[in-house]
Enzyme design. Structure first.
Site, mmCIF file in Angstrom:
data_model
loop_
_atom_site.group_PDB
_atom_site.id
_atom_site.type_symbol
_atom_site.label_atom_id
_atom_site.label_comp_id
_atom_site.label_asym_id
_atom_site.label_seq_id
_atom_site.Cartn_x
_atom_site.Cartn_y
_atom_site.Cartn_z
ATOM 1 N N THR A 90 0.850 -1.200 0.000
ATOM 2 C CA THR A 90 0.000 0.000 0.000
ATOM 3 C C THR A 90 0.884 1.248 0.000
ATOM 4 O OG1 THR A 90 -1.492 -1.313 1.394
ATOM 5 C CG2 THR A 90 -2.067 0.987 1.048
ATOM 6 N N ASP A 116 1.663 5.294 6.019
ATOM 7 C CA ASP A 116 2.046 3.879 5.999
ATOM 8 C C ASP A 116 0.801 2.990 6.077
ATOM 9 O OD1 ASP A 116 3.602 1.617 5.939
ATOM 10 O OD2 ASP A 116 4.531 1.914 7.895
ATOM 11 N N GLY A 117 0.958 1.756 5.661
ATOM 12 C CA GLY A 117 -0.099 0.762 5.744
ATOM 13 C C GLY A 117 -0.129 0.091 7.104
ATOM 14 N N ALA A 118 -0.921 -0.976 7.198
ATOM 15 C CA ALA A 118 -1.023 -1.736 8.455
ATOM 16 C C ALA A 118 -1.496 -3.145 8.133
ATOM 17 C CB ALA A 118 -2.001 -1.066 9.402
ATOM 18 N N ASP A 119 -1.229 -4.045 9.063
ATOM 19 C CA ASP A 119 -1.722 -5.418 8.932
ATOM 20 C C ASP A 119 -3.075 -5.580 9.612
ATOM 21 O OD1 ASP A 119 0.596 -6.536 7.542
ATOM 22 O OD2 ASP A 119 1.639 -5.985 9.378
ATOM 23 N N GLY A 132 4.293 -4.684 10.660
ATOM 24 C CA GLY A 132 5.522 -5.477 10.627
ATOM 25 C C GLY A 132 5.427 -6.742 9.806
ATOM 26 N N GLY A 180 5.789 -6.914 6.842
ATOM 27 C CA GLY A 180 6.911 -6.817 5.898
ATOM 28 C C GLY A 180 8.260 -6.756 6.597
ATOM 29 N N GLU A 215 9.691 1.645 11.106
ATOM 30 C CA GLU A 215 8.350 2.246 10.984
ATOM 31 C C GLU A 215 7.969 2.932 12.288
ATOM 32 O OE1 GLU A 215 6.151 -1.237 9.834
ATOM 33 O OE2 GLU A 215 6.452 -0.853 7.713
ATOM 34 N N LYS A 222 -8.292 -5.016 6.607
ATOM 35 C CA LYS A 222 -7.391 -4.807 7.745
ATOM 36 C C LYS A 222 -8.139 -4.364 9.018
ATOM 37 C CE LYS A 222 -3.891 -5.482 4.932
ATOM 38 N NZ LYS A 222 -2.891 -4.518 4.605
HETATM 39 C C1 5RP Z 1 5.508 -3.607 6.796
HETATM 40 C C2 5RP Z 1 4.186 -3.170 7.298
HETATM 41 C C3 5RP Z 1 3.114 -2.931 6.292
HETATM 42 O O1 5RP Z 1 2.598 -1.655 6.472
HETATM 43 C C4 5RP Z 1 2.027 -3.936 6.491
HETATM 44 O O2 5RP Z 1 2.595 -5.242 6.425
HETATM 45 C C5 5RP Z 1 0.934 -3.798 5.425
HETATM 46 O O3 5RP Z 1 1.443 -4.167 4.188
HETATM 47 P P1 5RP Z 1 0.593 -4.075 2.857
HETATM 48 O O4 5RP Z 1 0.354 -2.623 2.570
HETATM 49 O O5 5RP Z 1 1.474 -4.747 1.834
HETATM 50 O O6 5RP Z 1 -0.688 -4.833 3.076
HETATM 51 O O7 5RP Z 1 3.945 -3.014 8.465
HETATM 52 O O8 5RP Z 1 6.383 -3.902 7.845
#
Ligand code: 5RP
Length: 224
Positions: free
Chosen positions: A35, A85-88, A99, A101, A107, A125
Site C-alpha cells: 500500500t 504507511d499501511g497496516a496489517d 511489521g 513486511g 516504521e 485490515k
Molecule cells: C511492513 C508493514 C506494512 O505496512 C504492512 O505489512 C501492510 O502491508 P501491505 O500494505 O502490503 O498490506 O507493516 O512492515
C-alpha cells in the site's frame, strides 16, 4: 473492488490529504509495503513540491530514489509533518499491528517523529480486536530463544520467521494465537522483555487518521 483497487484508492486519498499542506521544505515520512508503494508511486507526481522523504526501510528508500525523490537520514531531519504507511490490522482506536513486511522498528521510529500518522489500508485490515494477524516481534539474534520462551508465558505461540534478517540485522518472531485485549499494556510488556528490539503493536503511538478503502469508497476515520 479488488484488494489492489482498494489499496490504489487509499493511496490516492492520502495524496489528496497531504497535498494542500505540502511545503517546499517538507520532508515526509514514508512507510513500507504494497500500500505504501502505491502511495510512493503517486507521490512522484508531486516531487517538485516538497524536499524529500525519510523512509522506513531500504526497499522504500530505493523506490523513492527511483522516482527522483531525495531520501534523508532521520537524524538530519528531526520531525516530519506526516508519516504515511499501511497496516496489517487496525482497530477502532487506530491501534495497529504492523511489521508483516519486517520493517516494524524503523516504521515505529519514523512514526514517533511524525506530527501526524496517516494510515492507509483496505477494509480487510479493520478488526474489532487485534491479534488475528500474527504479531511480529523484532529480536536481537542471540536472544531469540529466550524471548520466545517469555512470549509463551504471555500466551503467544511464537514462530521464528526463518530466513528473514531485518534492515537492522535482527530476527523476527511472529506471535500466533495471541488475541490482544489491551494493546497499550501489551506493547509495553513486550518491550520490557530483554532482547526485544520492537514489537509490531502501534498503540502507545497509533495512527491519527485512517483512510480505509471500502467498496463504498474511502472512509476517513479518526480514533474513537
Ligand atoms: C511492513 C508493514 C506494512 O505496512 C504492512 O505489512 C501492510 O502491508 P501491505 O500494505 O502490503 O498490506 O507493516 O512492515
Amino acid at each position: 473492488m479488488t484488494q489492489d483497487e482498494l489499496k490504489d484508492a487509499v493511496a490516492a486519498a492520502a495524496l489528496d490529504e497531504i497535498r494542500p499542506r505540502l511545503e517546499r521544505d517538507s520532508v515526509l515520512g514514508i512507510g513500507t509495503g504494497s500500500t505504501a508503494n502505491r502511495f510512493i508511486d503517486r507521490l512522484a507526481a508531486l516531487r517538485d513540491d516538497f524536499a524529500g522523504a525519510v523512509a522506513s526501510s531500504e526497499a522504500s528508500a530505493e523506490r523513492l530514489r527511483g522516482h527522483g525523490i531525495e531520501v534523508f537520514e532521520l537524524n538530519s531531519v528531526g520531525t516530519v509533518p506526516f508519516y504515511i504507511d499501511g497496516a496489517d490490522e487496525v482497530n477502532a482506536h487506530l491501534h495497529l499491528i504492523k511489521g508483516g513486511g519486517g520493517a516494524l522498528t524503523r516504521e515505529k521510529i519514523v512514526a514517533a517523529c511524525a506530527e501526524r500518522f496517516i494510515c492507509i489500508a483496505d477494509a480487510s485490515k479493520r478488526v474489532a480486536r487485534l491479534g488475528e494477524f500474527p504479531l511480529p516481534v523484532e529480536v536481537i539474534p542471540m536472544a531469540r530463544s529466550y524471548v520466545a520462551r517469555e512470549l509463551v508465558k504471555l500466551g503467544a505461540d511464537p514462530v521464528y520467521r526463518e530466513g528473514v534478517v531485518t534492515d537492522n540485522g535482527n530476527q523476527i518472531i511472529d506471535c500466533y494465537d495471541f488475541p490482544i485485549d489491551d494493546p497499550v499494556g501489551m506493547e509495553a510488556r513486550l518491550n520490557a522483555i530483554v532482547g526485544v528490539v520492537t514489537n509490531g503493536l502501534f498503540a502507545a503511538r497509533g495512527a491519527d487518521v485512517l483512510l480505509l478503502g471500502t467498496d463504498g469508497g474511502v472512509e476517513r476515520l479518526t480514533p474513537q
